[in-house]
Design a protein around this motif. Structure first.
Motif, short mmCIF file in Angstrom:
data_model
loop_
_atom_site.label_atom_id
_atom_site.label_comp_id
_atom_site.label_asym_id
_atom_site.label_seq_id
_atom_site.Cartn_x
_atom_site.Cartn_y
_atom_site.Cartn_z
N THR A 2 0.65 -1.10 -0.24
CA THR A 2 0.04 0.02 -0.08
C THR A 2 0.89 1.03 -0.04
O THR A 2 1.92 1.43 1.24
CB THR A 2 -0.94 -0.09 1.24
N ALA A 3 0.90 2.10 -1.05
CA ALA A 3 1.32 3.29 -1.15
C ALA A 3 0.75 4.60 -0.50
O ALA A 3 -0.50 4.40 -0.37
CB ALA A 3 1.69 3.67 -2.27
N ALA A 4 1.42 5.29 0.00
CA ALA A 4 0.88 6.57 0.72
C ALA A 4 0.38 7.44 -0.48
O ALA A 4 1.29 7.99 -1.43
CB ALA A 4 1.87 7.41 1.40
N GLY A 5 -0.74 7.74 -0.61
CA GLY A 5 -1.38 8.66 -1.61
C GLY A 5 -1.46 9.93 -1.17
O GLY A 5 -1.52 10.34 -0.13
N ASN A 6 -1.85 10.99 -2.16
CA ASN A 6 -1.97 12.17 -1.72
C ASN A 6 -2.92 12.46 -0.71
O ASN A 6 -3.18 13.27 0.22
CB ASN A 6 -2.28 13.32 -3.15
N SER A 7 -4.33 11.79 -1.00
CA SER A 7 -5.45 11.88 0.04
C SER A 7 -5.86 10.79 0.89
O SER A 7 -6.46 10.67 1.96
CB SER A 7 -6.57 12.54 -0.81
N GLU A 8 -5.44 9.52 0.18
CA GLU A 8 -5.73 8.16 0.86
C GLU A 8 -4.89 7.25 0.35
O GLU A 8 -4.06 7.60 -0.56
CB GLU A 8 -6.98 7.94 0.44
N PRO A 9 -4.73 6.08 1.21
CA PRO A 9 -3.65 4.94 0.64
C PRO A 9 -4.12 4.35 -0.66
O PRO A 9 -5.15 4.55 -1.33
CB PRO A 9 -3.90 3.99 1.90
N VAL A 10 -3.03 3.94 -1.46
CA VAL A 10 -3.28 3.37 -2.79
C VAL A 10 -2.65 1.97 -2.64
O VAL A 10 -1.35 1.90 -2.73
CB VAL A 10 -2.34 4.24 -4.01
N PRO A 11 -3.60 1.10 -2.78
CA PRO A 11 -3.22 -0.34 -2.85
C PRO A 11 -2.70 -0.88 -4.19
O PRO A 11 -3.27 -0.41 -5.30
CB PRO A 11 -4.58 -1.29 -2.49
N TRP A 12 -1.40 -1.36 -4.35
CA TRP A 12 -1.03 -1.91 -5.61
C TRP A 12 -1.38 -3.45 -5.70
O TRP A 12 -1.89 -4.00 -4.72
CB TRP A 12 0.79 -2.16 -5.40
N PRO A 13 -1.43 -3.93 -6.81
CA PRO A 13 -1.91 -5.38 -7.06
C PRO A 13 -1.06 -6.29 -6.19
O PRO A 13 0.20 -6.31 -6.22
CB PRO A 13 -1.90 -5.52 -8.51
N THR A 14 -1.80 -7.42 -5.60
CA THR A 14 -0.98 -8.46 -5.12
C THR A 14 0.03 -9.09 -6.02
O THR A 14 -0.89 -9.44 -7.02
CB THR A 14 -1.89 -9.28 -3.96
N VAL A 15 1.14 -9.60 -5.82
CA VAL A 15 1.81 -10.53 -6.44
C VAL A 15 2.65 -11.42 -5.88
O VAL A 15 2.72 -11.36 -4.84
CB VAL A 15 2.99 -9.57 -7.33
N ARG A 16 2.88 -12.65 -6.90
CA ARG A 16 3.82 -13.61 -6.28
C ARG A 16 5.22 -13.20 -6.21
O ARG A 16 5.43 -12.62 -7.31
CB ARG A 16 3.47 -14.81 -7.40
N ALA A 17 5.86 -13.61 -5.24
CA ALA A 17 7.35 -13.22 -5.24
C ALA A 17 8.07 -14.58 -5.48
O ALA A 17 7.68 -15.48 -5.38
CB ALA A 17 7.61 -12.84 -3.69
N THR A 18 9.17 -14.25 -6.17
CA THR A 18 10.30 -15.10 -6.46
C THR A 18 11.13 -15.16 -4.96
O THR A 18 11.58 -14.03 -4.47
CB THR A 18 10.97 -14.71 -7.59
N VAL A 19 11.33 -16.37 -4.59
CA VAL A 19 12.35 -16.43 -3.30
C VAL A 19 13.70 -16.58 -3.78
O VAL A 19 14.22 -17.35 -4.77
CB VAL A 19 11.91 -17.67 -2.76
#
Length: 123
Positions: free
Chosen positions: A41-58
């Motif tokens: 979740t990024a800090a937006g100008n007026s409200e939080p901005v969720p990014w898409p959930t992604v699979r991670a590479t270990v």
């Protein structure tokens, strides 16, 4: 696929140590039967901005200090106008995220690198 390395130190909800960040405010790392996912979740100008959930590479995380051998994660986020390649690891109990931003929108903005630090949120 997760090898013998234990991802437990990475799992959970993490909050930015800088409450006034203009970057990432929160990161959630979870594990399921298919691997590990990262939600940001990024800090937006007026409200939080969720990014898409992604699979991670270990990745193997071979620390220089004290010969620690743990895991790290690589998560690639495509936000349309930019991509964010993120490298996630825990160092001495602090989640460290290094982000490499590449702009694709022909805005003329410079690509850049950022590093942010997170503490584990109480359950």
């Amino acid at each position: 696929m997760i090898t013998s390395a234990n991802p437990a130190s990475l799992l959970g909800r993490w909050l930015n140590t800088n409450r006034d960040t203009r970057g990432i405010s929160e990161c959630v790392v979870t594990q399921d039967g298919e691997g590990i996912t990262v939600s940001i979740t990024a800090a937006g100008n007026s409200e939080p901005v969720p990014w898409p959930t992604v699979r991670a590479t270990v990745l193997a995380n071979l620390e220089e200090e004290a010969g620690q051998r743990t895991i790290a994660l690589l998560a690639k986020f495509d936000l349309g106008y930019m991509t964010a390649d993120t490298h996630v690891r825990v160092n001495k109990g602090v989640l460290v995220i290094v982000l490499y931003f590449t702009f694709r929108d022909e805005s003329g903005r410079s690509n850049y690198l950022n590093r942010e630090f997170f503490y584990r949120a109480e359950a």
